[in-house]
Design a protein around this motif. Structure first.
Motif: not given
Length: 556
Positions: A21-27, A41-48, A70-77
């Motif tokens: 879902i993070l990948k689908l959301e453009g993270v 799991a996040i690494a396997q989705e190709g997310i840095r 500025h609301r175009k992207k969000f920090g994820v932790n």
């Protein structure tokens, strides 16, 4: 969706579904520390991913990423459950205070012991310092919970949103329809009524000495162009809060500058003398780390958080809604009231005269040749060295904050990152790492004191290892500035205000380009060399040996 894809999704467990879902959301990027199966799991989705040295720094970086997006992207932790989730609470509290939308996905205890001491449930404990918290109690609810989280991130006032992943749910199989039916939520815009905006414009036009008070909402609402157009049409000066600094170009004739507890003489003068104050994208909160609003003013208050309005200031006109949408209506109403060409009141020349007087008073400080080096000379040098259009500047609490706010001229939206109150020491380093990841083409500089360096310095290694080329300027005066004023005995008897260290050597050991500066004429060249190191992909630190300033600013 193909049968092959559906088959694959039938085999996903809870954390794999969250990562998808993070990948689908453009993270595009996630900060983390130290251990959580979601990281893999996040690494396997190709997310840095960037692994930090401590949880608070990782959350602060997610905060900086959101501030620069500025609301175009969000920090994820992502943190582990238990002690990992416990350690991040300082960073969450700061993001909550400043309405910064970040997504937190900590691990959690199994459901059977979810509420049993000593287990730590982030969704319960984070609730008072978050916009929204939720735990995934059923693998079939992964999609609904994540959709609600992204809806909260995109809509209304900002703030941390936490999704706790209990250990047994994280490992449970997720039904295929969860992802088949997942649809990323969109942002919805709320606008005030046109009649209320019309009343606000009428008050502003008829005011003898109006002023605009612009907050961080202008940046998050991407409304700088509209603010500039409105201010120019109405010919009204603009003050920005610490969090709103850079929302209005400070080289503009109508700019009064920005303020924390310290501010400029033009800002102080207009805030004191104005009869109508138009707050845009701001909470108008009363805080010791912002400028006071003298009583007796007519207040027009715009915020996308309804609880901000009539909180600390009584609103004569309340404009609840998105700041950009509010300004678009206000521009139409202003043109209807005074004409398409706007008006000229002569206020710009008055601002210029006051600014010239003020800068003449501070010229000797900003260009000082004192040794140890004057803090204001450091600020003046940075102000002269940087390409403002392509730079982002932030700083830590205390002396760095109150020295830079009045004298660094931010000219580009997002070219400065501030906050709405005081903050934990070390905060600026995490912010700068996140900002660089959100805006990789920008030169990012963080200014911090020696006390702040001690709280966060190991993440210099994070930046170096992860090839995030930022510049940290450390002001090393060997003391906690002005602490001896209110703890004189402990300072004298036990040295409670004293600090020591060679931070250049520390940074060198952590893999950064590093220099120590002891003479004012070395400042500019050292900063330029550090910028060059950044351009070559290397993290850099410049340690400046400064003196303790007894007066941070004359305009409190």
């Amino acid at each position: 969706m193909s049968n092959d894809t559906a088959s694959k999704e039938e085999e996903l467990n809870g954390i794999e579904a969250v990562a998808r879902i993070l990948k689908l959301e453009g993270v595009e990027w996630v900060s983390c520390f130290p251990s959580n199966n979601l990281i893999e799991a996040i690494a396997q989705e190709g997310i840095r991913l960037t692994m930090f040295r401590q949880e608070r720094g990782a959350i602060m970086a997610a905060d900086g990423y959101s501030r620069s997006s500025h609301r175009k992207k969000f920090g994820v932790n992502v943190t582990q459950g238990g002690p990992g989730a416990e350690n991040g609470m300082g960073g969450i509290a700061q993001a909550y205070a400043d309405n910064i939308p970040i997504l937190l996905i900590p691990g959690g205890p199994p459901l059977a012991s979810w509420s049993v001491k000593p287990n730590f449930s982030p969704s319960r404990v984070y609730a008072p310092i978050s916009k929204q918290t939720e735990a995934i109690f059923s693998s079939g609810q992964v999609g609904n919970v994540m959709r609600r989280a992204f809806h909260a991130l995109r809509n209304g006032t900002g703030g941390p949103v936490a999704v706790e992943t209990p250990a047994d749910i994280a490992a449970a199989e997720v039904p295929s329809e969860v992802l088949e039916n997942y649809n990323p939520p969109k942002r919805s815009i709320t606008s005030p009524s046109r009649s209320d905006v019309k009343e606000a414009v009428k008050l502003l036009v008829n005011a003898k000495r109006p002023v605009i008070w612009a907050g961080g909402g202008v940046l998050f609402g991407d409304a700088t162009a509209e603010l500039k157009q409105f201010a120019e049409l109405a010919d009204v000066p603009v003050f920005t809060t610490m969090q709103g600094k850079s929302a209005f170009p400070e080289d503009h004739p109508l700019s009064l500058g920005a303020g924390s507890g310290a501010t400029t003489l033009p800002a102080r003068k207009w805030l004191q003398e104005s009869d109508v104050l138009f707050g845009l994208g701001t909470s108008l909160s009363h805080t010791g780390y912002g400028q006071p609003i003298p009583p007796g003013k007519v207040i027009i208050h715009n915020s996308d958080n309804i609880t901000d309005i009539n909180k600390d200031e009584a609103a004569d006109v309340a404009l609840y809604g998105d700041v950009k949408a509010t300004l678009e209506i206000a521009i139409d109403e202003l043109k209807a009231a005074i004409g398409e060409e706007g008006r000229k009141t002569g206020v710009a020349s008055e601002i210029a005269e006051v600014r010239e007087q003020w800068m003449a008073e501070w010229h000797s400080m900003l260009d000082s040749d004192d040794v140890p080096i004057n803090t204001y000379r450091v600020v003046g040098e940075i102000d002269r060295c940087l390409d403002k259009t392509n730079s982002i500047v932030t700083h830590d609490a205390g002396a760095p904050r109150d020295s830079i706010i009045p004298f660094y001229h931010a000219t580009t939206p997002g070219g400065y990152i501030g906050w709405g109150k005081s903050t934990q020491l070390g905060y600026g380093l995490g912010l700068s790492i996140g900002a660089k990841l959100a805006a990789p083409d920008k030169q990012v500089i963080n200014i911090m004191g020696d006390a702040a360096f001690g709280m966060a310095a190991m993440d210099i290694e994070t930046a170096a290892r992860a090839e995030i080329p930022i510049l940290t300027v450390v002001l090393n005066n060997g003391v906690m500035t002005n602490y001896s004023d209110y703890m004189p005995y402990s300072s004298d008897r036990w040295g409670s205000n004293k600090l020591s260290g060679n931070y250049t050597k520390v940074a060198e050991g952590l893999g950064a380009h590093s220099e120590r500066v002891t003479s004012p004429d070395e400042l500019g060249p050292a900063i330029n060399r550090a910028i060059k190191a950044n351009q070559n992909g290397q993290t850099a630190l410049v340690e400046v040996m400064t003196k303790e300033e007894t007066t941070i600013s004359k305009y409190w």
